[in-house]
Write a protein that holds these residues in place. Sequence first.
Motif, mmCIF file in Angstrom:
data_model
loop_
_atom_site.group_PDB
_atom_site.id
_atom_site.type_symbol
_atom_site.label_atom_id
_atom_site.label_comp_id
_atom_site.label_asym_id
_atom_site.label_seq_id
_atom_site.Cartn_x
_atom_site.Cartn_y
_atom_site.Cartn_z
ATOM 1 N N ILE A 180 1.824 -0.943 -70.590
ATOM 2 C CA ILE A 180 2.369 0.358 -70.991
ATOM 3 C C ILE A 180 3.338 0.862 -69.913
ATOM 4 C CG2 ILE A 180 1.792 2.758 -71.621
ATOM 5 C CD1 ILE A 180 0.813 0.690 -73.673
ATOM 6 N N ALA A 181 2.943 0.655 -68.630
ATOM 7 C CA ALA A 181 3.790 1.136 -67.525
ATOM 8 C C ALA A 181 5.154 0.446 -67.546
ATOM 9 C CB ALA A 181 3.087 0.869 -66.192
ATOM 10 N N LEU A 182 5.187 -0.826 -67.876
ATOM 11 C CA LEU A 182 6.446 -1.553 -67.956
ATOM 12 C C LEU A 182 7.310 -0.953 -69.066
ATOM 13 C CD1 LEU A 182 5.402 -5.297 -67.404
ATOM 14 C CD2 LEU A 182 6.883 -3.910 -65.948
ATOM 15 N N ALA A 183 6.642 -0.481 -70.096
ATOM 16 C CA ALA A 183 7.389 0.052 -71.228
ATOM 17 C C ALA A 183 7.769 1.503 -71.021
ATOM 18 C CB ALA A 183 6.541 -0.106 -72.495
ATOM 19 N N GLN A 184 6.799 2.297 -70.436
ATOM 20 C CA GLN A 184 7.021 3.740 -70.417
ATOM 21 C C GLN A 184 7.185 4.292 -69.004
ATOM 22 O OE1 GLN A 184 3.888 5.606 -72.662
ATOM 23 N NE2 GLN A 184 4.140 4.207 -74.404
ATOM 24 N N GLY A 185 7.153 3.492 -68.004
ATOM 25 C CA GLY A 185 7.284 3.981 -66.632
ATOM 26 C C GLY A 185 5.914 4.247 -66.023
#
Length: 677
Positions: free
Chosen positions: A76-81
């Motif tokens: 998720i972090a890769l996608a949303q920061g």
Amino acid sequence: MGRVLPLSRCPLYPYWPGLLLIAAMWASFAVWISWDRSVELRDATQTSATLVESLTAHTAQVVGEADRATNYVARIALAQGLDLDLQEWRRNGLLDDPAFVQVAIVDAHGILRASTVDGFRPIDVSDRDHIRVHLVPGGSASGDLYIGKPVVGRTSGKPSIQVSRAIRWRDGTLLGVAVVSMDPTYFTGLYKLLRIGRQGLVTVVGTRDFVIRARRTQAEESLGETLPPDSPLRAAIANAPRGTFRAVSRLDHIERIYSYQRIERFPLAVAVGFSTDEYLQAFRHRRNLLLVSGAFLTLLIAFAEVRRVSLWHKLVASATRERKAMEQEAENAAHLKALFRAIPDAAIAFSDGTVQDVNPRLAPLLDVENQSLSGQPPRALATALFARDMSEDQEEKIDTLVQALEPQAPQDSRRLVFTLKTPRVLVLEVRIEPLPSPYHGVVALIRDITAQTQVDRMKSEFVATAAHELRTPTAGILGLSELLAADRVPAPRKQSIYEMIRDQAKALSALVSDLLDLARIEARADKDFNMEEFDFQDVIDSAIGKLPGVRERVERDSGDESVRVRGDYSQLETVVRNLLENCMKYSAPDTPIRIRAKKAGPALRVTVEDEGIGIAQNEQDKVFDRFYRVDKHAAVAGTGLGLALVREIVQLHGGRVWLESTPGVGTRVSFSIPTQA
Ligand code: ADP
């Protein structure tokens, strides 16, 4: 080298059955105890192996949960920061695992950017190991996943374990780190359910750093320590993916049975340990119970053994005593038996009214064999004893003796005298001694007292004869001397009266000297003998000279040569004189008397012979006895001492005397003595 004693000398030897029993019992106890212990230990090993398997599964699942969470957050972090609202996620139940203390995101500078903890602040955590390994190139241990050492939370103050994952772009540059902090007690959470005892152990250890991620015993819960290099668990984990062993812990020094298993997907291993001490507690109880019962049984056996041996000793002692008593009794019985056989009288023992035993002296008194009397009643003995009796009161004698021998007869000693005609007179003395109570019996002693009775009788006869013999010359001397005293005798007769007095006095003196001679010779006064050498013909001459009327009748062998002998002249003269006197007394005056003295080898033999009345065969033995006189010859005066004196004197000269006679034909008395006495 010491001497080897025989086993039977050992003081414990009599107790060997008991000792063997005790040894066998303890040996079987030892075998049982060691078997029981090994079974228990095997059981512990198996149980711990089973436990470690489920614990491994549980731990893998807990860590797997955290791994999945970091993956998810990273994606998720890769996608949303990086600045994600993780609190919101938690509230929505997305990261609400009870094992998770915190799920956070740290940027590539080590600044905390997002967290499930309410009110978190973006702080620098780049110094933390689990972050640093990702920031430093090549610091990550296993791919991008790192399971950190336990740390104490800066804000919570609680220990936690971090599972961290690097968040990377496709090109590999680091965006940040996703971190799941977990409560270490979750690893060991099953502990309470496991029932592995107070000192049982559950631990989760890193397989690379050997740092304890979680460790729990009932007493303590710890983490963060590193297994020492010499730790057996460390060595085992390094060696093999799973296994069991028994060892003493380097951390708490408790001996345990360990089972361990590595988790395949993560660099972790799980171990379960049972304290040997605790696990063997039940075994120890059983063993102690067994030891106590063993001790009790040992005491019981020892007591029984001591008692048995003491009884045995008593038995042996009493048997020995009994044997000695029996030997003593047998010896006494043998003595009594010998005594019984040795007594000079005939002896018969009665017990309970029958003959028990007889000694050999009885046989000559009876017509029957001894043995035939054994077991017979007293009447059998009495009948046998009086069988030869020809007197009229034979039956009466039998009854008297039977009565005296009856067991119910008065219990005192008694003496009975029986005179039997067999046909010679036989006098028997029977003495009866009762046995002391409680025995019912008597001992009868029978003695032939015929000779003694006869001697007594002869003595009294002799006294009468001697008195008569003495009185006759004494009365003569007295009468004649009174006649002289009265002076009534004419002078020419006086001379003959003097001579008569002298002859009577001589006869008196001869009789007295005969008596004295016999008395002295009987007393063995042979030392009085006056030994000299002479011609025996002189002795015969002087004997004939001293006996009036003999010279006329005597015939001497014309061939009589001189025979020199050594002896007492006057004693031998007495012998010849007595023999010639007897010839004169017991033969008719007109018959000849022959006397002869001859040398026969080294001895002198003298024979004196008459043609007189002779002596019956059965009297011939007895005429040499003192005072013995043949009844039929009572009319002839005599003392019964003559031949007794002859025999005494001849025997004292070392010779012997014998007699041949035929009634109505004549008598020949001979004697022989050594010529050199
Ligand atoms: P005494 O002649 O004094 O009686 P002795 O001792 O000399 O005593 O003899 C014992 C007995 O032996 C005599 O009483 C007699 O009966 C018998 N006797 C001895 N010598 C003769 C003999 N020559 N002839 C027959 N009987 C004899």
